[in-house]
Design a protein around this motif. Structure first.
Motif, PDB file in Angstrom:
ATOM      1  N   PHE A   1       0.816  -1.225   0.000  1.00 39.69           N
ATOM      2  CA  PHE A   1       0.000   0.000   0.000  1.00 39.69           C
ATOM      3  C   PHE A   1       0.850   1.277   0.000  1.00 39.69           C
ATOM      4  CE2 PHE A   1      -2.419  -3.357   2.146  1.00 39.69           C
ATOM      5  CZ  PHE A   1      -3.527  -3.417   1.310  1.00 39.69           C
ATOM      6  N   ALA A   2       2.092   1.179  -0.467  1.00 41.62           N
ATOM      7  CA  ALA A   2       2.971   2.364  -0.496  1.00 41.62           C
ATOM      8  C   ALA A   2       2.790   3.175  -1.774  1.00 41.62           C
ATOM      9  CB  ALA A   2       4.426   1.933  -0.350  1.00 41.62           C
ATOM     10  N   TYR A   3       2.154   2.596  -2.780  1.00 45.30           N
ATOM     11  CA  TYR A   3       2.016   3.258  -4.071  1.00 45.30           C
ATOM     12  C   TYR A   3       0.553   3.537  -4.378  1.00 45.30           C
ATOM     13  CZ  TYR A   3       6.878   1.862  -4.758  1.00 45.30           C
ATOM     14  OH  TYR A   3       8.226   1.693  -4.605  1.00 45.30           O
ATOM     15  N   LYS A   4       0.347   4.501  -5.230  1.00 46.53           N
ATOM     16  CA  LYS A   4      -1.005   4.829  -5.666  1.00 46.53           C
ATOM     17  C   LYS A   4      -1.570   3.667  -6.475  1.00 46.53           C
ATOM     18  CE  LYS A   4      -3.556   8.308  -8.320  1.00 46.53           C
ATOM     19  NZ  LYS A   4      -3.446   9.532  -9.155  1.00 46.53           N
ATOM     20  N   MET A   5      -2.872   3.427  -6.302  1.00 46.39           N
ATOM     21  CA  MET A   5      -3.510   2.315  -7.011  1.00 46.39           C
ATOM     22  C   MET A   5      -3.317   2.472  -8.515  1.00 46.39           C
ATOM     23  SD  MET A   5      -5.114  -0.410  -6.303  1.00 46.39           S
ATOM     24  CE  MET A   5      -5.727  -1.695  -7.366  1.00 46.39           C
ATOM     25  N   ASP A   6      -2.824   1.392  -9.129  1.00 50.06           N
ATOM     26  CA  ASP A   6      -2.542   1.408 -10.569  1.00 50.06           C
ATOM     27  C   ASP A   6      -3.345   0.286 -11.231  1.00 50.06           C
ATOM     28  OD1 ASP A   6      -1.390   1.220 -13.150  1.00 50.06           O
ATOM     29  OD2 ASP A   6       0.462   2.124 -12.417  1.00 50.06           O
ATOM     30  N   TRP A   7      -4.525   0.621 -11.722  1.00 50.18           N
ATOM     31  CA  TRP A   7      -5.421  -0.381 -12.302  1.00 50.18           C
ATOM     32  C   TRP A   7      -4.863  -1.031 -13.562  1.00 50.18           C
ATOM     33  CZ3 TRP A   7      -9.006  -2.272  -9.315  1.00 50.18           C
ATOM     34  CH2 TRP A   7      -9.540  -1.473  -8.291  1.00 50.18           C
ATOM     35  N   PRO A   8      -4.185  -0.286 -14.438  1.00 50.56           N
ATOM     36  CA  PRO A   8      -3.605  -0.955 -15.625  1.00 50.56           C
ATOM     37  C   PRO A   8      -2.604  -2.053 -15.270  1.00 50.56           C
ATOM     38  CG  PRO A   8      -3.718   1.405 -15.994  1.00 50.56           C
ATOM     39  CD  PRO A   8      -4.065   1.185 -14.549  1.00 50.56           C
ATOM     40  N   ILE A   9      -1.756  -1.806 -14.248  1.00 50.56           N
ATOM     41  CA  ILE A   9      -0.795  -2.827 -13.836  1.00 50.56           C
ATOM     42  C   ILE A   9      -1.528  -4.023 -13.234  1.00 50.56           C
ATOM     43  CG2 ILE A   9       0.991  -3.372 -12.131  1.00 50.56           C
ATOM     44  CD1 ILE A   9       2.266  -0.738 -12.647  1.00 50.56           C
ATOM     45  N   LEU A  10      -2.545  -3.738 -12.427  1.00 52.49           N
ATOM     46  CA  LEU A  10      -3.336  -4.815 -11.839  1.00 52.49           C
ATOM     47  C   LEU A  10      -3.975  -5.673 -12.935  1.00 52.49           C
ATOM     48  CD1 LEU A  10      -4.122  -5.753  -8.970  1.00 52.49           C
ATOM     49  CD2 LEU A  10      -6.259  -4.494  -9.259  1.00 52.49           C
ATOM     50  N   LYS A  11      -4.457  -5.005 -13.971  1.00 53.00           N
ATOM     51  CA  LYS A  11      -5.043  -5.731 -15.105  1.00 53.00           C
ATOM     52  C   LYS A  11      -3.985  -6.585 -15.808  1.00 53.00           C
ATOM     53  CE  LYS A  11      -7.194  -5.044 -19.621  1.00 53.00           C
ATOM     54  NZ  LYS A  11      -7.632  -4.052 -20.638  1.00 53.00           N
ATOM     55  N   ASP A  12      -2.787  -6.012 -16.003  1.00 52.67           N
ATOM     56  CA  ASP A  12      -1.712  -6.757 -16.670  1.00 52.67           C
ATOM     57  C   ASP A  12      -1.295  -7.988 -15.868  1.00 52.67           C
ATOM     58  OD1 ASP A  12      -1.679  -4.988 -18.764  1.00 52.67           O
ATOM     59  OD2 ASP A  12       0.034  -3.839 -18.047  1.00 52.67           O
ATOM     60  N   ILE A  13      -1.209  -7.834 -14.538  1.00 54.05           N
ATOM     61  CA  ILE A  13      -0.865  -8.975 -13.681  1.00 54.05           C
ATOM     62  C   ILE A  13      -1.889 -10.088 -13.865  1.00 54.05           C
ATOM     63  CG2 ILE A  13      -0.710  -9.779 -11.284  1.00 54.05           C
ATOM     64  CD1 ILE A  13       0.364  -6.982 -10.571  1.00 54.05           C
ATOM     65  N   THR A  14      -3.154  -9.701 -13.849  1.00 49.84           N
ATOM     66  CA  THR A  14      -4.229 -10.686 -13.971  1.00 49.84           C
ATOM     67  C   THR A  14      -4.221 -11.358 -15.340  1.00 49.84           C
ATOM     68  OG1 THR A  14      -5.582  -9.343 -12.463  1.00 49.84           O
ATOM     69  CG2 THR A  14      -6.709 -11.036 -13.754  1.00 49.84           C
ATOM     70  N   VAL A  15      -4.086 -10.550 -16.389  1.00 45.89           N
ATOM     71  CA  VAL A  15      -4.128 -11.099 -17.753  1.00 45.89           C
ATOM     72  C   VAL A  15      -2.959 -12.048 -17.992  1.00 45.89           C
ATOM     73  CG1 VAL A  15      -3.908 -10.512 -20.200  1.00 45.89           C
ATOM     74  CG2 VAL A  15      -5.436  -9.197 -18.737  1.00 45.89           C
ATOM     75  N   LEU A  16      -1.762 -11.654 -17.548  1.00 47.51           N
ATOM     76  CA  LEU A  16      -0.591 -12.504 -17.760  1.00 47.51           C
ATOM     77  C   LEU A  16      -0.555 -13.690 -16.801  1.00 47.51           C
ATOM     78  CD1 LEU A  16       2.112  -9.782 -18.463  1.00 47.51           C
ATOM     79  CD2 LEU A  16       1.223 -11.484 -20.064  1.00 47.51           C
ATOM     80  N   GLY A  17      -1.290 -13.578 -15.694  1.00 47.96           N
ATOM     81  CA  GLY A  17      -1.375 -14.709 -14.768  1.00 47.96           C
ATOM     82  C   GLY A  17      -2.438 -15.717 -15.151  1.00 47.96           C
ATOM     83  N   ILE A  18      -3.380 -15.299 -16.005  1.00 45.04           N
ATOM     84  CA  ILE A  18      -4.473 -16.188 -16.392  1.00 45.04           C
ATOM     85  C   ILE A  18      -3.986 -17.477 -17.054  1.00 45.04           C
ATOM     86  CG2 ILE A  18      -6.353 -16.410 -18.077  1.00 45.04           C
ATOM     87  CD1 ILE A  18      -7.307 -13.641 -17.221  1.00 45.04           C
ATOM     88  N   PRO A  19      -2.971 -17.435 -17.936  1.00 41.52           N
ATOM     89  CA  PRO A  19      -2.517 -18.707 -18.533  1.00 41.52           C
ATOM     90  C   PRO A  19      -2.098 -19.741 -17.501  1.00 41.52           C
ATOM     91  CG  PRO A  19      -1.611 -16.856 -19.742  1.00 41.52           C
ATOM     92  CD  PRO A  19      -2.279 -16.278 -18.534  1.00 41.52           C
ATOM     93  N   ILE A  20      -1.340 -19.316 -16.496  1.00 40.43           N
ATOM     94  CA  ILE A  20      -0.895 -20.272 -15.481  1.00 40.43           C
ATOM     95  C   ILE A  20      -2.059 -20.685 -14.595  1.00 40.43           C
ATOM     96  CG2 ILE A  20      -0.188 -18.666 -13.660  1.00 40.43           C
ATOM     97  CD1 ILE A  20       2.002 -21.534 -14.830  1.00 40.43           C
ATOM     98  N   LEU A  21      -3.005 -19.764 -14.360  1.00 38.03           N
ATOM     99  CA  LEU A  21      -4.217 -20.109 -13.607  1.00 38.03           C
ATOM    100  C   LEU A  21      -5.004 -21.174 -14.357  1.00 38.03           C
ATOM    101  CD1 LEU A  21      -6.460 -19.671 -11.458  1.00 38.03           C
ATOM    102  CD2 LEU A  21      -7.372 -17.895 -12.956  1.00 38.03           C
ATOM    103  N   ILE A  22      -5.173 -20.955 -15.639  1.00 34.32           N
ATOM    104  CA  ILE A  22      -5.923 -21.912 -16.459  1.00 34.32           C
ATOM    105  C   ILE A  22      -5.269 -23.288 -16.407  1.00 34.32           C
ATOM    106  CG2 ILE A  22      -6.487 -22.507 -18.852  1.00 34.32           C
ATOM    107  CD1 ILE A  22      -6.973 -19.523 -19.341  1.00 34.32           C
ATOM    108  N   SER A  23      -3.948 -23.301 -16.516  1.00 37.98           N
ATOM    109  CA  SER A  23      -3.223 -24.565 -16.504  1.00 37.98           C
ATOM    110  C   SER A  23      -3.390 -25.295 -15.174  1.00 37.98           C
ATOM    111  CB  SER A  23      -1.742 -24.312 -16.780  1.00 37.98           C
ATOM    112  OG  SER A  23      -1.006 -25.501 -16.714  1.00 37.98           O
ATOM    113  N   HIS A  24      -3.132 -24.614 -14.053  1.00 37.18           N
ATOM    114  CA  HIS A  24      -3.205 -25.258 -12.745  1.00 37.18           C
ATOM    115  C   HIS A  24      -4.641 -25.533 -12.317  1.00 37.18           C
ATOM    116  CE1 HIS A  24       0.977 -23.839 -12.559  1.00 37.18           C
ATOM    117  NE2 HIS A  24       1.150 -24.793 -11.676  1.00 37.18           N
ATOM    118  N   ALA A  25      -5.550 -24.610 -12.624  1.00 35.63           N
ATOM    119  CA  ALA A  25      -6.956 -24.849 -12.300  1.00 35.63           C
ATOM    120  C   ALA A  25      -7.490 -26.012 -13.116  1.00 35.63           C
ATOM    121  CB  ALA A  25      -7.783 -23.593 -12.567  1.00 35.63           C
ATOM    122  N   GLY A  26      -6.969 -26.153 -14.328  1.00 33.99           N
ATOM    123  CA  GLY A  26      -7.355 -27.288 -15.157  1.00 33.99           C
ATOM    124  C   GLY A  26      -6.944 -28.604 -14.529  1.00 33.99           C
TER     125      GLY A  26
END
Length: 470
Positions: A228-253
């Motif tokens: 919580f030291a930085y201002k909320m950055d929604w684009p970065i949060l979106k990028d983390i989620t989008v790039l994490g989705i492939p590994i989520l899909i794989s492990h959730a699968g």
């Protein structure tokens, strides 16, 4: 930039790859021993039904791990490229956003599962014989383990994004040793059964998180964890989620497939379904143990490729692909040889129950038949996540489980009976590998073009500088 991190763009790729992968693999395999020791203690001391009880809820644990890797792997993919581009402040912001995402998921998931735990066990098809073991094992994990796993992925993946594999290994090895000791104490001394196994896991996870935080807060890393030291950055949060989705899909699968496999087994009234659930649970533990070095290779592969892609060292990305493919295939061949030629000796470590031994060995043949191709698919497909190409990464992560394994699981048992469940493994492995090879060759052509353009640009700059000096 620290010398350790800058080595990602300068040291020979083959030495860098194995230098990073080896300590992570050792750490993960020692850490993974607690899964093996859990299975040995539970099967030999508490009983086959106890093994079935903890096995049938394993898909839930895999799903939590999948969510944790979404956060950590998505963050690490971005941070590695930001380090390559020398954007340290942006990297620190990315870490903060990842922490917030992990904490939010921890709260929502813990409350959600706790309020619906009985319905979840019914959905998984837990029998009356397995129910007490499944419930006693799962409840402590829901309240304590799952939040720890979701939040502790941040410091762990921060270390691997910087290429500090040795520090990761120290944390994993020390917590694994603690887990094995606590397993013995809770099972043999305190006689707490499967509930003791759960608490041993929880305490070791807390210890691992504390070790990782000690390294980060003690100045062992270039980047910092400042919640919580930085201002909320929604684009970065979106990028983390989008790039994490492939590994989520794989492990959730994997979680979905294990759950569906267990459920499918229970539909065959002519066999002892609880025995098959226990046998498949042992296969799952072995599979995860053997996959750990592959995960280490993936981490090494992804970190080196992502850093050098961010630094525009395309020739090094190409070299990383060659090394990663060769290493993953060779390792997979070794594992297949062990499980195809001496399965009874390996499975005999867990149990001397002849029915369980024979059933597990039969499943092992089909599970490990084409393990080299499955292993290579997992490593190679992470290339697209490393390069920030989410669409290709999502497709390749979905391919083996969702588009191949699950449809095969729904179709083949109707034709071949219970054996059809196991036939689906090598079929999916072969097709998925063929597809990922096509994609990686196409991407290789793109990287060759970028490399030639980069060299031409550098040569032009050198010519201009020479003319100016003249």
């Amino acid at each position: 930039m620290s010398k350790k991190t800058s080595n990602l763009g300068t040291k020979p790729v083959i030495g860098l790859f194995f230098g990073m992968a080896a300590p992570i693999a050792v750490g993960m395999m020692v850490h993974g021993l607690y899964n093996v020791v859990d299975a040995i203690f539970v099967t030999r001391v508490i009983g086959v039904d106890a093994m079935g009880g903890i096995s049938i809820v394993f898909p839930i644990q895999m799903f939590i791990f999948a969510l944790a890797t979404l956060v950590g792997s998505g963050m690490a993919s971005i941070v590695a490229r930001q380090l390559g581009a020398k954007q340290d402040d942006k990297a620190n912001t990315t870490i903060d956003m990842a922490f917030r995402l992990g904490l939010s998921l921890a709260i929502v998931i813990t409350v959600g599962i706790y309020l619906n735990i009985n319905s979840l066990l019914h959905f998984l098809g837990v029998s009356d014989a397995l129910w007490p073991y499944a419930y006693d094992y799962l409840m402590p994990l829901v309240l304590l383990s799952f939040p720890i796993v979701l939040v502790s992925s941040i410091p762990s993946d921060l270390l691997r994004a910087e290429g500090k594999a040795m520090l990761m290994m120290i944390g994993m090895v020390s917590s694994a040793v603690l887990n094995i000791i606590l397993d013995a104490v809770f099972i043999f001394v305190l006689e707490m059964g499967v509930e003791g196994v759960a608490y041993a896991t929880i305490l070791s996870q807390i210890f691992a998180a504390m070790v990782m935080l000690y390294f980060i807060l003690g100045g062992k890393t270039q980047l910092k964890l400042r919640p919580f030291a930085y201002k909320m950055d929604w684009p970065i949060l979106k990028d983390i989620t989008v790039l994490g989705i492939p590994i989520l899909i794989s492990h959730a699968g994997v979680s979905l497939f294990i759950g569906l496999t267990n459920y499918s087994v229970t539909q065959f009234s002519e066999v002892n379904s609880d025995l098959y659930v226990s046998a498949y649970g042992l296969i799952g533990r072995l599979m995860i143990f053997f996959i750990l070095p592959a995960i280490a290779m993936t981490i090494s592969f992804q970190t080196i490729a992502g850093y050098n892609y961010g630094a525009k060292h395309y020739d090094r990305v190409l070299e990383t692909i060659k090394v990663g493919v060769t290493a993953s295939l060779c390792y997979g061949l070794g594992v297949s040889a062990i499980m195809l030629f001496i399965p009874h000796q390996i499975i005999g470590i867990f149990t001397q129950d002849q029915a369980l031994l024979a059933t597990t060995a039969g499943i092992a043949f089909w599970s490990f038949l084409l393990f080299p191709l499955s292993n290579a698919h997992s490593v190679i497909s992470s290339l697209f996540q490393a390069l920030g190409k989410a669409r290709q990464a999502i497709f390749l992560s979905s391919l083996r489980i969702y588009l191949l394994l699950i449809p095969a699981l729904l179709i083949l048992p109707k034709i071949y009976g219970i054996e059809g469940i196991w036939y689906s493994f090598p079929l999916a492995d072969a097709i998925a590998f063929a597809v990922v090879v096509y994609f990686v060759f196409r991407e290789r052509s793109n990287l060759i073009g970028l490399n030639l353009a980069s060299k031409a640009h550098a040569q032009a700059d050198q010519t201009n500088q020479t003319q100016k000096l003249a």
